[in-house]
Design a protein around this motif. Structure first.
Motif, PDB file in Angstrom:
ATOM      1  N   ALA A  16     -12.276   3.572  -5.103  1.00  0.00           N
ATOM      2  CA  ALA A  16     -12.401   2.453  -6.037  1.00  0.00           C
ATOM      3  C   ALA A  16     -13.790   1.861  -5.944  1.00  0.00           C
ATOM      4  O   ALA A  16     -14.332   1.680  -4.862  1.00  0.00           O
ATOM      5  N   PHE A  35      -4.223   2.065   1.970  1.00  0.00           N
ATOM      6  CA  PHE A  35      -3.605   3.189   1.268  1.00  0.00           C
ATOM      7  C   PHE A  35      -3.816   4.479   2.058  1.00  0.00           C
ATOM      8  O   PHE A  35      -2.899   5.280   2.235  1.00  0.00           O
ATOM      9  N   TRP A  54       2.416   1.718  -3.499  1.00  0.00           N
ATOM     10  CA  TRP A  54       1.508   2.350  -4.456  1.00  0.00           C
ATOM     11  C   TRP A  54       1.348   3.833  -4.153  1.00  0.00           C
ATOM     12  O   TRP A  54       1.329   4.662  -5.061  1.00  0.00           O
ATOM     13  N   ALA A 109       0.840  -1.203   0.000  1.00  0.00           N
ATOM     14  CA  ALA A 109       0.000   0.000   0.000  1.00  0.00           C
ATOM     15  C   ALA A 109       0.873   1.250   0.000  1.00  0.00           C
ATOM     16  O   ALA A 109       0.616   2.209  -0.732  1.00  0.00           O
ATOM     17  N   TRP A 138      -5.463  -2.630  -8.632  1.00  0.00           N
ATOM     18  CA  TRP A 138      -4.981  -3.138  -7.338  1.00  0.00           C
ATOM     19  C   TRP A 138      -5.990  -2.835  -6.233  1.00  0.00           C
ATOM     20  O   TRP A 138      -6.277  -3.681  -5.395  1.00  0.00           O
ATOM     21  N   LEU A 139      -6.556  -1.641  -6.234  1.00  0.00           N
ATOM     22  CA  LEU A 139      -7.548  -1.286  -5.229  1.00  0.00           C
ATOM     23  C   LEU A 139      -8.787  -2.166  -5.337  1.00  0.00           C
ATOM     24  O   LEU A 139      -9.372  -2.569  -4.327  1.00  0.00           O
ATOM     25  N   ASP A 140      -9.184  -2.482  -6.566  1.00  0.00           N
ATOM     26  CA  ASP A 140     -10.362  -3.327  -6.767  1.00  0.00           C
ATOM     27  C   ASP A 140     -10.145  -4.755  -6.286  1.00  0.00           C
ATOM     28  O   ASP A 140     -11.099  -5.483  -6.024  1.00  0.00           O
ATOM     29  N   ARG A 159      -7.849  -2.679   0.655  1.00  0.00           N
ATOM     30  CA  ARG A 159      -6.674  -1.984   0.134  1.00  0.00           C
ATOM     31  C   ARG A 159      -6.808  -0.466   0.172  1.00  0.00           C
ATOM     32  O   ARG A 159      -5.835   0.246   0.406  1.00  0.00           O
ATOM     33  N   ASN A 160      -8.013   0.030  -0.083  1.00  0.00           N
ATOM     34  CA  ASN A 160      -8.192   1.475  -0.054  1.00  0.00           C
ATOM     35  C   ASN A 160      -7.908   2.022   1.345  1.00  0.00           C
ATOM     36  O   ASN A 160      -7.251   3.055   1.512  1.00  0.00           O
TER      37      ASN A 160
END
Length: 320
Positions: free
Chosen positions: A94, A44, A15, A12, A33-35, A40-41
């Motif tokens: 995302a 980040f 990115w 994370a 990548w977020l999807d 993941r969001n």
């Protein structure tokens, strides 16, 4: 039910670091990548929040440094693997299976930028002025701080408010980064204020463009924009002479909210002047002389029809 794999915090951060580079163009890859995982969001966002705290700590620790005495050792960069430093101000959204990507302006620095940059701050009770390498003058209100980058025509407003008197150059516009947005000079004199989760830009002479990569709002002399971090951008007319008036011992207002009046008065006096939310939206038209009010705060109460309470740090305005 499919188990969700643990989120790799390093990935994370990787990115986030890559996306902060000016040359980054793999937005489709980032969206994919977020999807790939619902967590993941959030990972980040945590990485960006950690860097926001890091930046705030750097600004506070460097205090009222001077342009003539740069720090002996540059502050460490985050994510040395990529040789860059993450910055707050990028927002990623995302939508599952769609890859919708929305970004606010991300301020990015190369390693050389970080090494050559330094924080310049004004003391809590005293304003200061500095002249940058290109001839631009910056007047910092009490407690304000900026980051400057050697001979580059740019600065970051880290906190407080500052007036920029810029030597205009069509080939190399002067740029101020604040609150995840850029303010680009197309004129001469403008003020930028960062406070309470929002940014205010006011123009005294010439013209600026606010957030050129997104909203691209043009402000001419005599206009002001207020931008909440999470909200609309509002533009209004102001008196050009009111821009940066805290630098003078005479404050003039025409239908200004009392919250704005107290902010200017606080900057002029070099001490906090707080106001109760219940009266913050009241309007005031008139002139205040800070040096005269310093010894007689009751006169301020009479002028604004409020009660002035002396507190340990400064004054507070309350309804009568």
């Amino acid at each position: 039910m499919r188990a969700t794999a643990p989120i790799d915090g390093d990935l994370a951060s990787t990115w986030a670091g890559r996306a902060s580079e000016l040359a980054f163009d793999d937005w489709a890859g980032l969206a994919a990548w977020l999807d790939g995982d619902p967590g993941r969001n959030a990972a980040f966002e945590r990485a960006m929040a950690a860097i926001a705290r890091f930046d705030a700590a750097v600004a506070d620790s460097m205090g009222a440094g001077t342009l003539e005495e740069p720090p002996a050792t540059p502050r460490p960069v985050a994510r040395a693997r990529y040789g860059i430093r993450l910055r707050p101000g990028i927002v990623i959204a995302a939508a599952a299976g769609v890859g919708v990507l929305a970004t606010a302006l991300a301020v990015s620095h190369r390693p050389t930028d970080v090494a050559q940059s330094q924080v310049v701050a004004a003391a809590d009770a005293r304003a200061r002025s500095v002249r940058l390498a290109d001839g631009t003058r910056v007047d910092l209100a009490c407690g304000a701080a900026i980051r400057v980058y050697g001979s580059r025509r740019r600065a970051d407003l880290l906190r407080g408010r500052a007036v920029f008197t810029v030597r205009h150059d069509d080939a190399a516009p002067f740029r101020v980064s604040v609150g995840g947005r850029d303010v680009v000079d197309v004129g001469t004199i403008f003020e930028v204020e960062r406070a309470r989760g929002g940014t205010t830009v006011s123009v005294a002479e010439g013209r600026v463009i606010v957030d050129p990569r997104h909203d691209a709002l043009t402000l001419d002399a005599g206009y002001q924009a207020e931008m909440a971090d999470r909200g609309p951008m509002l533009r209004r007319r102001i008196l050009p002479d009111s821009v940066g008036q805290w630098r003078r011992d005479r404050l003039t207002f025409a239908g200004a909210r009392l919250e704005r009046v107290t902010a200017d008065l606080s900057a002029a006096l070099g001490m906090p002047v707080a106001i109760d939310p219940s009266i913050a939206d009241r309007r005031f038209t008139g002139t205040l002389v800070p040096s005269a009010l310093r010894a007689r705060p009751q006169d301020l109460g009479a002028l604004l029809d409020v009660r002035v309470i002396r507190e340990e740090a400064g004054w507070r305005l309350r309804a009568e």
